[in-house]
Design an enzyme around this catalytic site. Structure first.
Site, PDB file in Angstrom:
ATOM      1  CB  SER A 143      61.430  54.676  38.344  1.00  0.00           C
ATOM      2  OG  SER A 143      62.814  54.744  38.054  1.00  0.00           O
TER       3      SER A 143
ATOM      4  CG  HIS B 107      72.263  60.303  34.777  1.00  0.00           C
ATOM      5  ND1 HIS B 107      71.050  59.689  34.972  1.00  0.00           N
ATOM      6  CD2 HIS B 107      72.864  60.318  35.998  1.00  0.00           C
ATOM      7  CE1 HIS B 107      70.925  59.337  36.246  1.00  0.00           C
ATOM      8  NE2 HIS B 107      72.008  59.724  36.885  1.00  0.00           N
TER       9      HIS B 107
HETATM   10  P1  NAD Z   1      62.921  55.214  34.429  1.00  0.00           P
HETATM   11  O1  NAD Z   1      62.850  54.630  33.071  1.00  0.00           O
HETATM   12  O2  NAD Z   1      63.480  54.405  35.535  1.00  0.00           O
HETATM   13  O3  NAD Z   1      61.439  55.640  34.915  1.00  0.00           O
HETATM   14  C1  NAD Z   1      60.563  56.374  34.117  1.00  0.00           C
HETATM   15  C2  NAD Z   1      59.431  56.862  34.994  1.00  0.00           C
HETATM   16  O4  NAD Z   1      58.611  57.722  34.224  1.00  0.00           O
HETATM   17  C3  NAD Z   1      58.520  55.748  35.542  1.00  0.00           C
HETATM   18  O5  NAD Z   1      58.321  55.969  36.920  1.00  0.00           O
HETATM   19  C4  NAD Z   1      57.210  55.931  34.765  1.00  0.00           C
HETATM   20  O6  NAD Z   1      56.068  55.606  35.536  1.00  0.00           O
HETATM   21  C5  NAD Z   1      57.248  57.409  34.453  1.00  0.00           C
HETATM   22  N1  NAD Z   1      56.541  57.808  33.240  1.00  0.00           N
HETATM   23  C6  NAD Z   1      56.474  57.159  32.049  1.00  0.00           C
HETATM   24  N2  NAD Z   1      55.779  57.867  31.163  1.00  0.00           N
HETATM   25  C7  NAD Z   1      55.363  58.995  31.799  1.00  0.00           C
HETATM   26  C8  NAD Z   1      54.596  60.127  31.405  1.00  0.00           C
HETATM   27  N3  NAD Z   1      54.108  60.241  30.167  1.00  0.00           N
HETATM   28  N4  NAD Z   1      54.371  61.091  32.321  1.00  0.00           N
HETATM   29  C9  NAD Z   1      54.842  60.985  33.589  1.00  0.00           C
HETATM   30  N5  NAD Z   1      55.580  59.932  34.015  1.00  0.00           N
HETATM   31  C10 NAD Z   1      55.838  58.951  33.132  1.00  0.00           C
HETATM   32  O7  NAD Z   1      63.696  56.572  34.254  1.00  0.00           O
HETATM   33  P2  NAD Z   1      64.503  57.470  35.277  1.00  0.00           P
HETATM   34  O8  NAD Z   1      63.795  57.507  36.580  1.00  0.00           O
HETATM   35  O9  NAD Z   1      64.778  58.718  34.542  1.00  0.00           O
HETATM   36  O10 NAD Z   1      65.904  56.768  35.571  1.00  0.00           O
HETATM   37  C11 NAD Z   1      66.635  55.905  34.830  1.00  0.00           C
HETATM   38  C12 NAD Z   1      67.750  56.383  33.946  1.00  0.00           C
HETATM   39  O11 NAD Z   1      67.209  56.419  32.675  1.00  0.00           O
HETATM   40  C13 NAD Z   1      68.353  57.727  34.087  1.00  0.00           C
HETATM   41  O12 NAD Z   1      69.677  57.525  34.355  1.00  0.00           O
HETATM   42  C14 NAD Z   1      68.261  58.384  32.697  1.00  0.00           C
HETATM   43  O13 NAD Z   1      69.530  58.910  32.325  1.00  0.00           O
HETATM   44  C15 NAD Z   1      67.948  57.266  31.808  1.00  0.00           C
HETATM   45  N6  NAD Z   1      67.094  57.463  30.636  1.00  0.00           N
HETATM   46  C16 NAD Z   1      67.034  58.672  29.999  1.00  0.00           C
HETATM   47  C17 NAD Z   1      66.198  58.821  28.897  1.00  0.00           C
HETATM   48  C18 NAD Z   1      66.144  60.151  28.204  1.00  0.00           C
HETATM   49  O14 NAD Z   1      67.117  60.890  28.202  1.00  0.00           O
HETATM   50  N7  NAD Z   1      64.989  60.508  27.640  1.00  0.00           N
HETATM   51  C19 NAD Z   1      65.402  57.770  28.464  1.00  0.00           C
HETATM   52  C20 NAD Z   1      65.482  56.543  29.146  1.00  0.00           C
HETATM   53  C21 NAD Z   1      66.325  56.423  30.241  1.00  0.00           C
END
Ligand code: NAD
Length: 244
Positions: free
Chosen positions: A188, A118
Protein backbone atom coordinates in the site's frame (compact mmCIF):
# COMPACT_ATOMS: atom_id res chain seq x y z
CA UNK A 1 5.61 0.51 -27.42
CA UNK A 2 3.05 -0.25 -24.72
CA UNK A 3 3.78 0.14 -21.02
CA UNK A 4 3.93 -3.65 -20.71
CA UNK A 5 6.49 -3.97 -23.50
CA UNK A 6 8.58 -1.17 -22.05
CA UNK A 7 8.52 -2.62 -18.54
CA UNK A 8 9.46 -6.09 -19.84
CA UNK A 9 12.41 -4.62 -21.66
CA UNK A 10 13.58 -2.58 -18.67
CA UNK A 11 13.39 -5.66 -16.44
CA UNK A 12 15.17 -7.86 -18.99
CA UNK A 13 17.99 -5.37 -19.56
CA UNK A 14 18.63 -4.13 -16.02
CA UNK A 15 21.89 -5.36 -14.53
CA UNK A 16 21.06 -3.80 -11.16
CA UNK A 17 17.56 -4.63 -10.06
CA UNK A 18 15.75 -4.05 -6.78
CA UNK A 19 12.28 -5.31 -5.82
CA UNK A 20 10.14 -4.26 -2.86
CA UNK A 21 7.25 -6.52 -1.91
CA UNK A 22 4.37 -6.15 0.53
CA UNK A 23 1.51 -8.26 1.75
CA UNK A 24 -0.19 -8.18 -1.68
CA UNK A 25 2.26 -10.64 -3.23
CA UNK A 26 1.18 -13.30 -0.74
CA UNK A 27 -2.57 -12.58 -1.04
CA UNK A 28 -3.03 -15.15 -3.83
CA UNK A 29 -1.32 -17.72 -1.60
CA UNK A 30 -4.20 -17.20 0.83
CA UNK A 31 -2.34 -14.97 3.32
CA UNK A 32 -4.59 -11.99 4.17
CA UNK A 33 -3.31 -8.42 3.76
CA UNK A 34 -3.70 -5.88 6.57
CA UNK A 35 -5.45 -3.17 4.58
CA UNK A 36 -8.28 -4.50 2.48
CA UNK A 37 -10.82 -7.30 2.44
CA UNK A 38 -9.99 -10.09 4.87
CA UNK A 39 -7.71 -7.78 6.83
CA UNK A 40 -9.54 -8.23 10.12
CA UNK A 41 -9.04 -10.95 12.73
CA UNK A 42 -12.01 -11.33 15.08
CA UNK A 43 -12.96 -7.65 15.50
CA UNK A 44 -9.38 -6.34 15.62
CA UNK A 45 -7.37 -4.35 13.11
CA UNK A 46 -3.68 -5.24 12.74
CA UNK A 47 -2.65 -1.83 14.08
CA UNK A 48 -4.37 -2.70 17.38
CA UNK A 49 -2.46 -5.96 17.81
CA UNK A 50 0.95 -5.53 16.18
CA UNK A 51 2.25 -3.07 18.78
CA UNK A 52 4.45 -3.25 21.90
CA UNK A 53 1.58 -1.69 23.87
CA UNK A 54 -0.88 -4.42 22.87
CA UNK A 55 1.66 -7.08 23.83
CA UNK A 56 2.35 -5.44 27.20
CA UNK A 57 -1.35 -5.23 28.06
CA UNK A 58 -2.54 -8.60 26.66
CA UNK A 59 0.24 -10.98 25.49
CA UNK A 60 -2.21 -13.88 25.26
CA UNK A 61 -4.46 -12.04 22.78
CA UNK A 62 -1.50 -10.93 20.65
CA UNK A 63 -0.08 -14.47 20.65
CA UNK A 64 -3.47 -15.96 19.69
CA UNK A 65 -3.43 -13.68 16.65
CA UNK A 66 0.13 -14.65 15.73
CA UNK A 67 -0.66 -18.33 16.28
CA UNK A 68 -3.56 -17.92 13.82
CA UNK A 69 -1.33 -16.09 11.29
CA UNK A 70 1.33 -18.81 11.59
CA UNK A 71 -1.31 -21.48 10.95
CA UNK A 72 -2.52 -19.63 7.81
CA UNK A 73 1.03 -19.26 6.46
CA UNK A 74 1.93 -22.86 7.27
CA UNK A 75 -0.87 -24.00 4.91
CA UNK A 76 0.10 -21.52 2.17
CA UNK A 77 2.31 -22.18 -0.86
CA UNK A 78 4.33 -19.64 -2.87
CA UNK A 79 2.40 -18.47 -5.95
CA UNK A 80 3.34 -17.55 -9.52
CA UNK A 81 4.28 -14.03 -8.40
CA UNK A 82 6.87 -15.30 -5.92
CA UNK A 83 8.25 -17.64 -8.60
CA UNK A 84 8.55 -14.87 -11.20
CA UNK A 85 10.81 -12.97 -8.78
CA UNK A 86 13.05 -16.04 -8.45
CA UNK A 87 13.47 -15.92 -12.23
CA UNK A 88 14.36 -12.21 -12.09
CA UNK A 89 17.01 -12.95 -9.46
CA UNK A 90 18.50 -15.65 -11.66
CA UNK A 91 18.98 -13.16 -14.51
CA UNK A 92 20.21 -9.93 -12.89
CA UNK A 93 23.86 -9.59 -11.87
CA UNK A 94 22.97 -7.33 -8.94
CA UNK A 95 19.60 -8.26 -7.47
CA UNK A 96 18.03 -7.43 -4.12
CA UNK A 97 14.58 -8.43 -2.95
CA UNK A 98 13.38 -6.27 -0.07
CA UNK A 99 10.25 -7.54 1.62
CA UNK A 100 7.94 -6.21 4.30
CA UNK A 101 6.45 -9.68 4.59
CA UNK A 102 7.07 -11.92 7.56
CA UNK A 103 5.68 -15.12 6.00
CA UNK A 104 8.89 -16.60 4.54
CA UNK A 105 7.20 -17.42 1.20
CA UNK A 106 9.93 -15.74 -0.88
CA UNK A 107 12.57 -18.05 0.59
CA UNK A 108 10.28 -21.04 0.16
CA UNK A 109 9.86 -20.11 -3.52
CA UNK A 110 13.64 -20.07 -3.94
CA UNK A 111 14.63 -16.40 -3.58
CA UNK A 112 18.07 -16.07 -2.01
CA UNK A 113 19.02 -12.39 -1.82
CA UNK A 114 16.18 -11.35 0.49
CA UNK A 115 16.24 -8.47 2.99
CA UNK A 116 13.48 -8.89 5.56
CA UNK A 117 12.60 -5.44 6.83
CA UNK A 118 10.00 -6.58 9.33
CA UNK A 119 11.46 -9.84 10.63
CA UNK A 120 9.99 -13.30 10.49
CA UNK A 121 6.91 -15.06 11.89
CA UNK A 122 8.99 -18.16 12.56
CA UNK A 123 11.51 -16.48 14.85
CA UNK A 124 10.76 -16.02 18.55
CA UNK A 125 12.66 -13.56 20.73
CA UNK A 126 12.89 -13.54 24.52
CA UNK A 127 11.70 -10.32 26.17
CA UNK A 128 14.05 -11.10 29.09
CA UNK A 129 17.39 -12.50 27.92
CA UNK A 130 17.00 -11.48 24.24
CA UNK A 131 17.73 -14.99 22.89
CA UNK A 132 16.30 -15.70 19.44
CA UNK A 133 15.24 -19.10 18.17
CA UNK A 134 13.49 -20.59 15.18
CA UNK A 135 10.13 -22.12 16.04
CA UNK A 136 7.80 -23.72 13.48
CA UNK A 137 5.27 -25.31 15.85
CA UNK A 138 1.68 -24.86 14.64
CA UNK A 139 -0.26 -24.42 16.85
CA UNK A 140 2.07 -23.37 19.64
CA UNK A 141 1.80 -25.82 22.54
CA UNK A 142 1.68 -22.99 25.09
CA UNK A 143 0.22 -19.49 24.68
CA UNK A 144 1.87 -17.18 25.46
CA UNK A 145 5.14 -19.11 24.97
CA UNK A 146 7.94 -18.71 27.49
CA UNK A 147 11.74 -18.83 27.29
CA UNK A 148 13.83 -21.27 29.30
CA UNK A 149 14.83 -18.24 31.41
CA UNK A 150 11.17 -17.83 32.43
CA UNK A 151 10.44 -14.58 30.58
CA UNK A 152 7.79 -14.21 27.85
CA UNK A 153 8.75 -14.88 24.25
CA UNK A 154 7.55 -12.46 21.58
CA UNK A 155 7.29 -12.82 17.80
CA UNK A 156 10.55 -11.88 16.04
CA UNK A 157 8.83 -9.22 13.96
CA UNK A 158 8.93 -5.44 13.88
CA UNK A 159 5.78 -3.95 15.37
CA UNK A 160 4.22 -0.59 14.58
CA UNK A 161 6.20 2.07 16.41
CA UNK A 162 9.40 -0.04 16.59
CA UNK A 163 12.67 0.62 14.77
CA UNK A 164 13.68 -1.58 11.84
CA UNK A 165 16.98 -3.47 12.08
CA UNK A 166 19.56 -0.82 11.15
CA UNK A 167 21.82 -3.12 9.11
CA UNK A 168 18.92 -4.45 7.02
CA UNK A 169 17.58 -0.96 6.42
CA UNK A 170 21.00 0.32 5.38
CA UNK A 171 21.43 -2.56 2.93
CA UNK A 172 17.95 -1.86 1.53
CA UNK A 173 18.64 1.84 0.90
CA UNK A 174 22.00 0.98 -0.62
CA UNK A 175 20.35 -1.48 -3.06
CA UNK A 176 17.64 1.07 -3.87
CA UNK A 177 20.28 3.75 -4.52
CA UNK A 178 22.18 1.71 -7.11
CA UNK A 179 19.19 0.10 -8.87
CA UNK A 180 18.54 0.81 -12.53
CA UNK A 181 15.03 -0.55 -12.17
CA UNK A 182 12.99 -0.66 -8.96
CA UNK A 183 9.91 -2.90 -8.99
CA UNK A 184 7.26 -2.41 -6.27
CA UNK A 185 4.74 -5.21 -5.75
CA UNK A 186 1.65 -5.46 -3.56
CA UNK A 187 2.35 -2.78 -1.01
CA UNK A 188 0.00 0.00 0.00
CA UNK A 189 3.16 2.17 0.15
CA UNK A 190 2.08 3.87 3.37
CA UNK A 191 4.12 2.02 6.03
CA UNK A 192 7.40 3.87 6.65
CA UNK A 193 10.31 3.67 6.16
CA UNK A 194 9.69 1.01 3.47
CA UNK A 195 7.54 3.47 1.53
CA UNK A 196 10.59 5.76 1.11
CA UNK A 197 12.67 3.12 -0.70
CA UNK A 198 11.05 3.56 -4.14
CA UNK A 199 11.35 7.33 -3.78
CA UNK A 200 15.04 7.04 -2.92
CA UNK A 201 15.57 4.78 -5.94
CA UNK A 202 13.77 7.16 -8.25
CA UNK A 203 15.76 10.13 -6.97
CA UNK A 204 18.94 8.19 -7.71
CA UNK A 205 17.78 7.64 -11.30
CA UNK A 206 15.96 4.30 -11.24
CA UNK A 207 12.93 3.52 -13.35
CA UNK A 208 9.98 2.68 -11.13
CA UNK A 209 7.54 -0.11 -12.04
CA UNK A 210 4.53 -0.82 -9.83
CA UNK A 211 2.23 -3.85 -9.61
CA UNK A 212 -0.81 -3.56 -7.35
CA UNK A 213 -4.51 -4.39 -7.41
CA UNK A 214 -5.29 -0.70 -7.18
CA UNK A 215 -3.61 2.72 -7.49
CA UNK A 216 -1.38 3.77 -4.57
CA UNK A 217 0.45 6.99 -3.66
CA UNK A 218 3.34 5.66 -5.79
CA UNK A 219 1.35 5.13 -8.98
CA UNK A 220 1.69 8.71 -10.20
CA UNK A 221 5.49 8.58 -9.79
CA UNK A 222 6.01 5.24 -11.53
CA UNK A 223 7.20 5.03 -15.14
CA UNK A 224 4.80 2.11 -15.51
CA UNK A 225 1.99 1.09 -13.14
CA UNK A 226 0.01 -2.13 -13.61
CA UNK A 227 -3.23 -2.80 -11.78
CA UNK A 228 -4.19 -6.43 -11.24
CA UNK A 229 -3.16 -9.53 -9.27
CA UNK A 230 0.61 -9.95 -8.85
CA UNK A 231 0.32 -13.70 -9.52
CA UNK A 232 -0.90 -12.93 -13.04
CA UNK A 233 1.01 -9.73 -13.85
CA UNK A 234 4.51 -10.67 -12.63
CA UNK A 235 4.81 -13.76 -14.86
CA UNK A 236 3.72 -11.60 -17.82
CA UNK A 237 6.33 -8.99 -16.97
CA UNK A 238 9.09 -11.53 -16.46
CA UNK A 239 8.52 -14.45 -18.84
CA UNK A 240 8.32 -12.45 -22.03
CA UNK A 241 11.50 -10.61 -21.13
CA UNK A 242 13.71 -13.71 -21.07
CA UNK A 243 16.79 -13.16 -23.19
CA UNK A 244 17.16 -15.53 -26.10
P1 NAD B 1 -0.92 -3.72 3.22
O1 NAD B 1 -1.83 -4.73 3.81
O2 NAD B 1 -0.89 -2.35 3.79
O3 NAD B 1 -1.25 -3.53 1.65
C1 NAD B 1 -1.42 -4.60 0.78
C2 NAD B 1 -1.39 -4.06 -0.64
O4 NAD B 1 -1.42 -5.16 -1.53
C3 NAD B 1 -2.59 -3.16 -1.00
O5 NAD B 1 -2.10 -2.00 -1.64
C4 NAD B 1 -3.41 -4.01 -1.97
O6 NAD B 1 -4.05 -3.24 -2.97
C5 NAD B 1 -2.34 -4.89 -2.57
N1 NAD B 1 -2.80 -6.20 -3.04
C6 NAD B 1 -3.71 -7.03 -2.46
N2 NAD B 1 -3.82 -8.16 -3.15
C7 NAD B 1 -2.98 -8.06 -4.21
C8 NAD B 1 -2.64 -8.92 -5.30
N3 NAD B 1 -3.21 -10.12 -5.43
N4 NAD B 1 -1.74 -8.49 -6.19
C9 NAD B 1 -1.17 -7.26 -6.09
N5 NAD B 1 -1.44 -6.41 -5.07
C10 NAD B 1 -2.33 -6.80 -4.15
O7 NAD B 1 0.51 -4.39 3.25
P2 NAD B 1 1.97 -3.77 3.22
O8 NAD B 1 2.01 -2.64 2.26
O9 NAD B 1 2.86 -4.94 3.03
O10 NAD B 1 2.29 -3.14 4.65
C11 NAD B 1 1.79 -3.43 5.87
C12 NAD B 1 2.50 -4.37 6.80
O11 NAD B 1 1.84 -5.58 6.67
C13 NAD B 1 3.92 -4.75 6.61
O12 NAD B 1 4.58 -4.36 7.74
C14 NAD B 1 3.94 -6.29 6.58
O13 NAD B 1 4.94 -6.78 7.48
C15 NAD B 1 2.63 -6.67 7.10
N6 NAD B 1 1.95 -7.87 6.61
C16 NAD B 1 2.65 -8.94 6.14
C17 NAD B 1 1.97 -10.05 5.66
C18 NAD B 1 2.75 -11.23 5.15
O14 NAD B 1 3.86 -11.47 5.60
N7 NAD B 1 2.21 -11.95 4.17
C19 NAD B 1 0.58 -10.07 5.63
C20 NAD B 1 -0.12 -8.94 6.11
C21 NAD B 1 0.60 -7.85 6.58
Amino acid sequence: MTDLENARRWLAEAGRLCVLTGAGISAESGVPVFRGPGGLWRQYRAEELATPEAFASDPRLVWEWYDWRRSVVARAEPNAGHLALVELERRAADFTLITQNVDGLHERAGSRRVLKLHGDLWTLRCTGCGAESENRAVPLPEIPPRCECGALLRPGVVWFGEALPADVLEAAFSAAGRAEVFLVVGTSAVVQPAASLPLAAKQAGARLIEVNLEPTPLSALAEASFHGPAGELLPQLVEAGVRQ
